[in-house]
Scaffold this active site. Structure first.
Site, PDB file in Angstrom:
ATOM      1  N   PRO A   2       0.837  -1.203   0.000  1.00 53.86           N
ATOM      2  CG  PRO A   2      -0.804  -1.591   1.607  1.00 53.86           C
ATOM      3  CD  PRO A   2       0.523  -2.096   1.127  1.00 53.86           C
ATOM      4  CD  GLU A   3       3.038   2.678  -4.376  1.00 53.28           C
ATOM      5  OE1 GLU A   3       2.766   3.730  -4.990  1.00 53.28           O
ATOM      6  OE2 GLU A   3       3.627   1.722  -4.900  1.00 53.28           O
ATOM      7  CG  HIS A  93      -3.110 -15.338   7.129  1.00 47.97           C
ATOM      8  ND1 HIS A  93      -1.988 -16.114   7.350  1.00 47.97           N
ATOM      9  CD2 HIS A  93      -3.761 -15.894   6.075  1.00 47.97           C
ATOM     10  CE1 HIS A  93      -1.964 -17.085   6.460  1.00 47.97           C
ATOM     11  NE2 HIS A  93      -3.022 -16.985   5.680  1.00 47.97           N
ATOM     12  NE  ARG A 112       5.036 -11.864   1.524  1.00 45.26           N
ATOM     13  CZ  ARG A 112       5.518 -11.242   0.452  1.00 45.26           C
ATOM     14  NH1 ARG A 112       4.684 -10.740  -0.464  1.00 45.26           N
ATOM     15  NH2 ARG A 112       6.815 -11.106   0.270  1.00 45.26           N
ATOM     16  CE  LYS A 155      19.740  16.106  -1.875  1.00 44.10           C
ATOM     17  NZ  LYS A 155      19.216  17.482  -1.829  1.00 44.10           N
TER      18      LYS A 155
END
Length: 286
Positions: A2-3, A93, A112, A155
């Site tokens: 998830p972002e 889970h 996971r 950068k």
């Protein structure tokens, strides 16, 4: 994983479902999820009797704001929260359960098992790990073009891994970096200090636009993501390049390519995002 748009969607959903609920007790079925305190009984005791006031977000982290404590939660690869009645069967889970006094439960599932939870005294979490070194929030009012240029413009790093670095800008993630770079017409391997001011403006605007579109669509369910109500996101149907290797570019029709940049699978259109090498712009350096 998830972002930002997915975590923001979870935050908004949880604020509709669990705000004002008081914790009766907490059941921890997998110790590794609990990072602070490292004793699961102590973790559970801290939250007993606490009322959840608000769920906030910092980057990809959720911040559960209780009366006296803040719980910081990272979903990692496949963590998810769901609200259930206490008599509903426990799904596989399910590793942490917050039992509320009204007979409902907030359950954390993680196939996971990479998710984490930390508890801090209220308002202390922002100055300690894992949140202390996080960068600019791309949907915050403080995310101005000048702040963006100051963080990235000088950068020498390739622009894609730089955008993925959470110490500079938080939460964008692989999907949305690819989409933002495509929208801005910038090759993912361009060094940041080769971008002109107009290109940086396009990238800044593309990041904000892409993330807002994704949040409005409830995020992207590319793999297993669902929000707190079990609903999938819909932004995957709007993706222009990510996951579309070999397909026609929606802008020019050229075949979308996939490569590896900074160790991450990267999708781009070589025609719309040509590789350019320029001297450092004086406008960016200033």
């Amino acid at each position: 994983m998830p972002e930002l748009p997915e975590v923001e969607t979870v935050r908004r959903t949880l604020n509709q479902l669990v705000i004002g609920k008081t914790v009766d007790r907490v059941s921890v079925h997998l110790k590794r999820i609990i990072q602070k305190p490292d004793d699961t009984e102590a973790f559970a005791l801290l939250l007993e009797g606490e009322t959840l006031q608000m769920v906030e977000r910092r980057g990809k982290f959720l911040r559960f704001m209780f009366d006296h404590y803040t719980m910081v939660s990272h979903l990692r690869m496949e963590g998810r929260y769901g609200v259930y009645k206490d008599d509903e069967p426990m799904e596989p889970h399910t590793h942490v359960v917050f039992h509320f006094t009204d007979g409902t439960e907030l359950r954390y599932k993680d196939v996971r098992q990479f998710g984490t939870m930390h508890i801090f005294p209220k308002d202390q979490d922002l100055t300690e790990k894992p949140l202390a070194k996080l960068g600019l929030e791309p949907l915050d009012e403080a995310f101005t073009f000048e702040a963006f240029r100051e963080k990235l413009g000088s950068k020498t790093t390739k622009i894609k891994p730089l955008l993925l670095n959470q110490e500079y800008i938080v939460g964008i993630g692989n999907i949305y970096v690819d989409e933002s770079l495509f929208l801005a017409g910038i090759h993912p391997e361009r060094e940041a200090n080769t971008l002109t001011k107009p290109e940086l403006v396009k990238l800044y605007e593309a990041i904000v636009a892409t993330l807002n579109e994704a949040v409005a669509a409830g995020g992207s369910s590319v793999k297993s993501y669902v929000n707190g109500q079990g609903e999938i996101g819909m932004f995957q149907h709007q993706l222009r390049v990510y996951g579309r290797k070999g397909e026609a570019c929606p802008t020019c029709g050229h075949e979308i390519e996939k490569t590896v940049v900074g160790g991450r699978g990267t999708h781009f259109c070589p025609k719309c995002q040509p590789m350019k090498r320029k001297k450092r712009s004086k406008a960016v350096k200033a």
